[in-house]
Design a protein around this motif. Structure first.
Motif, PDB file in Angstrom:
ATOM      1  N   TYR A 119       0.849  -1.205   0.000  1.00  0.00           N
ATOM      2  CA  TYR A 119       0.000   0.000   0.000  1.00  0.00           C
ATOM      3  C   TYR A 119       0.876   1.244   0.000  1.00  0.00           C
ATOM      4  CZ  TYR A 119      -3.876  -3.096   1.201  1.00  0.00           C
ATOM      5  OH  TYR A 119      -4.822  -4.086   1.194  1.00  0.00           O
ATOM      6  N   ASP A 120       0.387   2.321  -0.648  1.00  0.00           N
ATOM      7  CA  ASP A 120       1.112   3.590  -0.562  1.00  0.00           C
ATOM      8  C   ASP A 120       0.559   4.408   0.625  1.00  0.00           C
ATOM      9  OD1 ASP A 120      -1.295   4.415  -1.497  1.00  0.00           O
ATOM     10  OD2 ASP A 120      -0.567   5.381  -3.313  1.00  0.00           O
ATOM     11  N   ASP A 121       1.165   5.565   0.892  1.00  0.00           N
ATOM     12  CA  ASP A 121       0.808   6.359   2.080  1.00  0.00           C
ATOM     13  C   ASP A 121      -0.644   6.845   2.045  1.00  0.00           C
ATOM     14  OD1 ASP A 121       3.253   6.054   3.294  1.00  0.00           O
ATOM     15  OD2 ASP A 121       4.115   7.831   2.318  1.00  0.00           O
ATOM     16  N   ARG A 122      -1.147   7.232   0.889  1.00  0.00           N
ATOM     17  CA  ARG A 122      -2.531   7.712   0.790  1.00  0.00           C
ATOM     18  C   ARG A 122      -3.513   6.602   1.145  1.00  0.00           C
ATOM     19  NH1 ARG A 122      -6.324   7.361  -2.790  1.00  0.00           N
ATOM     20  NH2 ARG A 122      -4.991   6.447  -4.350  1.00  0.00           N
ATOM     21  N   GLN A 123      -3.247   5.407   0.620  1.00  0.00           N
ATOM     22  CA  GLN A 123      -4.139   4.285   0.930  1.00  0.00           C
ATOM     23  C   GLN A 123      -4.066   3.929   2.410  1.00  0.00           C
ATOM     24  OE1 GLN A 123      -2.486   1.519  -1.866  1.00  0.00           O
ATOM     25  NE2 GLN A 123      -4.121   1.849  -3.365  1.00  0.00           N
ATOM     26  N   ILE A 124      -2.871   4.013   2.971  1.00  0.00           N
ATOM     27  CA  ILE A 124      -2.728   3.697   4.399  1.00  0.00           C
ATOM     28  C   ILE A 124      -3.500   4.702   5.240  1.00  0.00           C
ATOM     29  CG2 ILE A 124      -1.066   3.575   6.300  1.00  0.00           C
ATOM     30  CD1 ILE A 124       0.965   2.505   4.259  1.00  0.00           C
ATOM     31  N   ASP A 125      -3.448   6.013   4.879  1.00  0.00           N
ATOM     32  CA  ASP A 125      -4.203   7.029   5.618  1.00  0.00           C
ATOM     33  C   ASP A 125      -5.691   6.753   5.553  1.00  0.00           C
ATOM     34  OD1 ASP A 125      -1.953   8.343   6.433  1.00  0.00           O
ATOM     35  OD2 ASP A 125      -1.937   9.719   4.709  1.00  0.00           O
ATOM     36  N   ILE A 165      -7.113   3.835   5.082  1.00  0.00           N
ATOM     37  CA  ILE A 165      -7.426   2.628   5.864  1.00  0.00           C
ATOM     38  C   ILE A 165      -7.410   2.957   7.353  1.00  0.00           C
ATOM     39  CG2 ILE A 165      -6.566   0.356   6.517  1.00  0.00           C
ATOM     40  CD1 ILE A 165      -5.553   0.054   3.637  1.00  0.00           C
ATOM     41  N   LEU A 166      -6.420   3.711   7.809  1.00  0.00           N
ATOM     42  CA  LEU A 166      -6.314   4.004   9.234  1.00  0.00           C
ATOM     43  C   LEU A 166      -7.408   4.963   9.702  1.00  0.00           C
ATOM     44  CD1 LEU A 166      -2.466   4.288   9.766  1.00  0.00           C
ATOM     45  CD2 LEU A 166      -3.973   2.412  10.380  1.00  0.00           C
ATOM     46  N   SER A 167      -7.837   5.893   8.868  1.00  0.00           N
ATOM     47  CA  SER A 167      -8.891   6.805   9.292  1.00  0.00           C
ATOM     48  C   SER A 167     -10.243   6.112   9.273  1.00  0.00           C
ATOM     49  CB  SER A 167      -8.935   8.043   8.394  1.00  0.00           C
ATOM     50  OG  SER A 167      -9.292   7.675   7.079  1.00  0.00           O
ATOM     51  N   ARG A 168     -10.416   5.110   8.464  1.00  0.00           N
ATOM     52  CA  ARG A 168     -11.674   4.399   8.390  1.00  0.00           C
ATOM     53  C   ARG A 168     -11.823   3.444   9.567  1.00  0.00           C
ATOM     54  NH1 ARG A 168     -12.816   1.258   2.936  1.00  0.00           N
ATOM     55  NH2 ARG A 168     -10.611   1.117   3.248  1.00  0.00           N
ATOM     56  N   ASP A 169     -10.711   2.915  10.022  1.00  0.00           N
ATOM     57  CA  ASP A 169     -10.778   1.938  11.106  1.00  0.00           C
ATOM     58  C   ASP A 169     -11.058   2.628  12.427  1.00  0.00           C
ATOM     59  OD1 ASP A 169     -10.203  -0.057   9.358  1.00  0.00           O
ATOM     60  OD2 ASP A 169      -8.072  -0.169   9.851  1.00  0.00           O
ATOM     61  N   GLY A 170     -11.681   1.889  13.293  1.00  0.00           N
ATOM     62  CA  GLY A 170     -11.886   2.373  14.648  1.00  0.00           C
ATOM     63  C   GLY A 170     -10.647   2.083  15.471  1.00  0.00           C
ATOM     64  N   GLU A 171     -10.664   2.588  16.710  1.00  0.00           N
ATOM     65  CA  GLU A 171      -9.518   2.407  17.591  1.00  0.00           C
ATOM     66  C   GLU A 171      -9.252   0.946  17.864  1.00  0.00           C
ATOM     67  OE1 GLU A 171      -6.246   3.682  19.457  1.00  0.00           O
ATOM     68  OE2 GLU A 171      -7.673   4.995  18.444  1.00  0.00           O
ATOM     69  N   GLY A 172     -10.283   0.174  18.052  1.00  0.00           N
ATOM     70  CA  GLY A 172     -10.137  -1.255  18.328  1.00  0.00           C
ATOM     71  C   GLY A 172      -9.602  -2.019  17.146  1.00  0.00           C
ATOM     72  N   GLU A 173      -9.956  -1.591  15.937  1.00  0.00           N
ATOM     73  CA  GLU A 173      -9.473  -2.250  14.736  1.00  0.00           C
ATOM     74  C   GLU A 173      -7.957  -2.047  14.593  1.00  0.00           C
ATOM     75  OE1 GLU A 173     -11.139  -4.158  12.530  1.00  0.00           O
ATOM     76  OE2 GLU A 173     -12.896  -4.068  13.809  1.00  0.00           O
ATOM     77  N   ARG A 174      -7.487  -0.822  14.915  1.00  0.00           N
ATOM     78  CA  ARG A 174      -6.064  -0.547  14.799  1.00  0.00           C
ATOM     79  C   ARG A 174      -5.240  -1.419  15.764  1.00  0.00           C
ATOM     80  NH1 ARG A 174      -6.319   5.543  15.417  1.00  0.00           N
ATOM     81  NH2 ARG A 174      -7.908   5.898  13.873  1.00  0.00           N
ATOM     82  N   GLU A 175      -5.739  -1.561  16.937  1.00  0.00           N
ATOM     83  CA  GLU A 175      -5.020  -2.364  17.927  1.00  0.00           C
ATOM     84  C   GLU A 175      -5.008  -3.827  17.522  1.00  0.00           C
ATOM     85  OE1 GLU A 175      -6.631  -1.678  21.734  1.00  0.00           O
ATOM     86  OE2 GLU A 175      -6.064   0.441  21.756  1.00  0.00           O
ATOM     87  N   ARG A 176      -6.115  -4.296  16.953  1.00  0.00           N
ATOM     88  CA  ARG A 176      -6.190  -5.684  16.526  1.00  0.00           C
ATOM     89  C   ARG A 176      -5.241  -5.926  15.362  1.00  0.00           C
ATOM     90  NH1 ARG A 176     -11.846  -7.655  14.990  1.00  0.00           N
ATOM     91  NH2 ARG A 176     -11.379  -6.335  13.230  1.00  0.00           N
ATOM     92  N   ALA A 177      -5.078  -4.959  14.461  1.00  0.00           N
ATOM     93  CA  ALA A 177      -4.189  -5.095  13.319  1.00  0.00           C
ATOM     94  C   ALA A 177      -2.727  -5.105  13.762  1.00  0.00           C
ATOM     95  CB  ALA A 177      -4.414  -3.983  12.308  1.00  0.00           C
ATOM     96  N   ALA A 178      -2.457  -4.423  14.860  1.00  0.00           N
ATOM     97  CA  ALA A 178      -1.074  -4.345  15.334  1.00  0.00           C
ATOM     98  C   ALA A 178      -0.721  -5.686  15.924  1.00  0.00           C
ATOM     99  CB  ALA A 178      -0.940  -3.267  16.368  1.00  0.00           C
TER     100      ALA A 178
END
Length: 151
Positions: A130-136, A138-151
């Motif tokens: 993924y490039d930086d725009r796509q990552i932004d 994806i990260l803005s669409r995800d909720g806080e819990g989703e980010r932690e689960r992905a980590a």
């Protein structure tokens, strides 16, 4: 007294007998050779085609066996040569490693720290392609819990 009658001396020279005697010996020798040759020719029958082919295959098989034996010896010699070269290279590498150990003792290894949180997710997404725009996005669409689960 009576004397028995004597024969007159022969007028034959022994040296004159040598030529006819030599011709007779030569004739007998040539006749023997001729007879041996004709008897061998008569006793030898025409060869059976199957026997002829079988003999040819045996001769060919023997030649191939000899060639394979020579090729096997050449391959074995090549392998031994390469093994000897590999042993020499291994010894050189071990001596170089030993010199390096003497010159610079090994440094203590520090544990690698992994990025925490969002940076770790960004790194994984970059590795996924993924490039930086796509990552932004994806990260803005995800909720806080989703980010932690992905980590």
């Amino acid at each position: 007294m009576l004397v028995p009658p004597t024969l007159p001396p022969l007028a034959i020279d022994p040296a004159s007998l040598l030529a006819p005697l030599g011709i007779a010996v030569l004739t007998v020798t040539l006749l023997r050779r001729y007879r041996l040759k004709t008897t061998l020719g008569k006793s030898a029958r025409p060869a059976d085609p199957i026997t002829t082919v079988r003999d040819a295959v045996r001769e060919s098989g023997g030649a191939w066996e000899l060639r394979l034996h020579d090729a096997g010896r050449a391959a074995e010699a090549s392998l031994h040569t390469r093994a000897a070269e590999l042993d020499a290279l291994t010894e050189r590498a071990e001596s170089a490693a030993e010199r390096l150990r003497l010159v610079a003792p090994p440094a203590e290894e520090s544990p690698v720290t992994l990025p925490i949180g969002e940076e770790r997710v960004r790194r994984h997404l970059r590795q996924a392609g993924y490039d930086d725009r796509q990552i932004d996005v994806i990260l803005s669409r995800d909720g806080e819990g989703e980010r932690e689960r992905a980590a």
